[in-house]
Design a protein around this motif. Structure first.
Motif, PDB file in Angstrom:
ATOM      1  N   LYS A  21       0.812  -1.220   0.000  1.00  0.00           N
ATOM      2  CA  LYS A  21       0.000   0.000   0.000  1.00  0.00           C
ATOM      3  C   LYS A  21       0.842   1.266   0.000  1.00  0.00           C
ATOM      4  O   LYS A  21       0.391   2.315  -0.465  1.00  0.00           O
ATOM      5  CB  LYS A  21      -0.913   0.016   1.236  1.00  0.00           C
ATOM      6  N   GLN A  22       2.083   1.183   0.541  1.00  0.00           N
ATOM      7  CA  GLN A  22       2.905   2.374   0.679  1.00  0.00           C
ATOM      8  C   GLN A  22       3.338   2.896  -0.699  1.00  0.00           C
ATOM      9  O   GLN A  22       3.894   2.150  -1.498  1.00  0.00           O
ATOM     10  CB  GLN A  22       4.148   2.086   1.523  1.00  0.00           C
ATOM     11  N   THR A  23       3.103   4.170  -0.929  1.00  0.00           N
ATOM     12  CA  THR A  23       3.449   4.779  -2.213  1.00  0.00           C
ATOM     13  C   THR A  23       4.948   4.683  -2.487  1.00  0.00           C
ATOM     14  O   THR A  23       5.358   4.419  -3.622  1.00  0.00           O
ATOM     15  CB  THR A  23       3.020   6.265  -2.236  1.00  0.00           C
ATOM     16  N   ARG A  24       5.760   4.883  -1.442  1.00  0.00           N
ATOM     17  CA  ARG A  24       7.212   4.822  -1.620  1.00  0.00           C
ATOM     18  C   ARG A  24       7.652   3.435  -2.073  1.00  0.00           C
ATOM     19  O   ARG A  24       8.516   3.305  -2.947  1.00  0.00           O
ATOM     20  CB  ARG A  24       7.909   5.190  -0.304  1.00  0.00           C
ATOM     21  N   ILE A  26       5.772   1.169  -3.637  1.00  0.00           N
ATOM     22  CA  ILE A  26       5.270   0.942  -5.001  1.00  0.00           C
ATOM     23  C   ILE A  26       6.186   1.630  -6.017  1.00  0.00           C
ATOM     24  O   ILE A  26       6.514   1.053  -7.064  1.00  0.00           O
ATOM     25  CB  ILE A  26       3.822   1.455  -5.134  1.00  0.00           C
ATOM     26  N   ASN A  27       6.615   2.832  -5.714  1.00  0.00           N
ATOM     27  CA  ASN A  27       7.538   3.552  -6.608  1.00  0.00           C
ATOM     28  C   ASN A  27       8.863   2.816  -6.735  1.00  0.00           C
ATOM     29  O   ASN A  27       9.450   2.763  -7.828  1.00  0.00           O
ATOM     30  CB  ASN A  27       7.774   4.974  -6.093  1.00  0.00           C
TER      31      ASN A  27
END
Length: 304
Positions: A21-24, A26-27
């Motif tokens: 879920k963490q955007t960092r 996923i990036n």
């Protein structure tokens, strides 16, 4: 047979089973995935330089690409046209929504072609045999497939959303089913074994994955053929989607193949309107899952 399927699908489904879920994070996954794709494409080009009778095989590669792209495009568009009345998708085509084709759209595709060319030139000039070259490609491929599984899960498209949009499902199934006779005919024309021909046509525009999978399971020539077949399909989609949309949204979405959920989605949205977006995402998602699965299945029957 089971070993080949497991080799491709196990890492993919392991990655898909993990929810991030963490955007960092996923990036980071997206960046790592891109870097590994770049590395494997360079290795694919490098391996291409070691093929015997290289000039004759490059001519063969061009013929394979031309025949497959032509026949698959013809069969896909014809099948979607026949399904048009069952796939009514409201579109909002206006002058302001028409897409202008710009060089920026081709940037990533040209960069990946450049990586294959770079690897090929280095291999041709140096002709050095890298230590553990085949094993390295396999390990990177398995990790790449796991990361792709994570990316697909991060798209947050639930099974319920997929099953509710019957149009996206029908478009994806039409593409898959119409591709089979097209690839069998192409294989017959080019004197290729049926399983290999079916695998070459099962990339659905996902050139960065299909080329890698087939290169690792067959050889660099067939992997490069798959890469360019799907690359040319994506480039054609950029031009054809705006032309097809006023006549049949299903044709425009379907021809985008697996890229309808990412690369060609902005073009579909701008030329067809917001109502096309959910259909395109579902169709592209199903074809993205089908690509590695079908390639694994077809190649399990291939015995050179």
């Amino acid at each position: 047979m089971l070993l080949n399927i497991t080799f491709i699908l196990a890492p993919l489904f392991i990655g898909y089973a993990i929810s991030i879920k963490q955007t960092r994070l996923i990036n980071w996954v997206n960046r790592a995935c891109s870097k590994m794709i770049y590395l494997i494409l360079t290795l694919m080009g490098y391996n291409l330089a070691f093929i015997d009778h290289l000039s004759a095989n490059l001519t063969r590669l061009s013929m394979i690409c031309g025949v497959f792209v032509g026949l698959v495009s013809l069969f896909n568009i014809s099948a979607l046209t026949m399904m048009h009345r069952y796939l009514v998708i409201p579109v909002n085509v206006s002058q302001s929504q028409k897409v202008r084709i710009s060089p920026q759209m081709f940037k990533d595709s040209l960069f990946m072609v450049g990586l294959v060319a770079f690897g090929f030139i280095v291999g041709l000039i140096g002709h050095w045999h890298l230590p553990y070259q085949a094993q390295l490609s396999d390990y990177i491929l398995m990790l790449l497939l796991a990361l792709i599984g994570l990316q697909l899960r991060a798209s947050e498209l639930s099974l319920r959303q997929i099953l509710l949009d019957h149009r996206g499902i029908l478009i994806a199934l039409t593409i898959i089913i119409s591709t089979i006779p097209a690839t069998l005919l192409a294989g017959w024309i080019l004197d290729l074994p049926h399983p290999l021909a079916l695998a070459l046509g099962s990339g659905f525009g996902w050139y960065s994955l299909s080329g890698i999978l087939i290169s690792g399971q067959v050889n660099a020539l067939m992997g490069s053929s798959a890469f360019f077949i799907d690359l040319f399909r994506e480039l054609l989609a950029i031009f054809l989607i705006p032309l097809l949309m006023p006549f049949s949204a299903a044709c425009a979405i379907g021809y985008g193949g697996a890229t309808s959920m990412d690369f060609t989605l902005p073009i579909i949205s701008r030329t067809g309107g917001a109502r096309c977006v959910p259909v395109a995402i579902v169709s592209g998602f199903i074809l993205s899952l089908a690509c590695p699965a079908l390639i694994a299945i077809w190649l399990s029957f291939y015995h050179p």
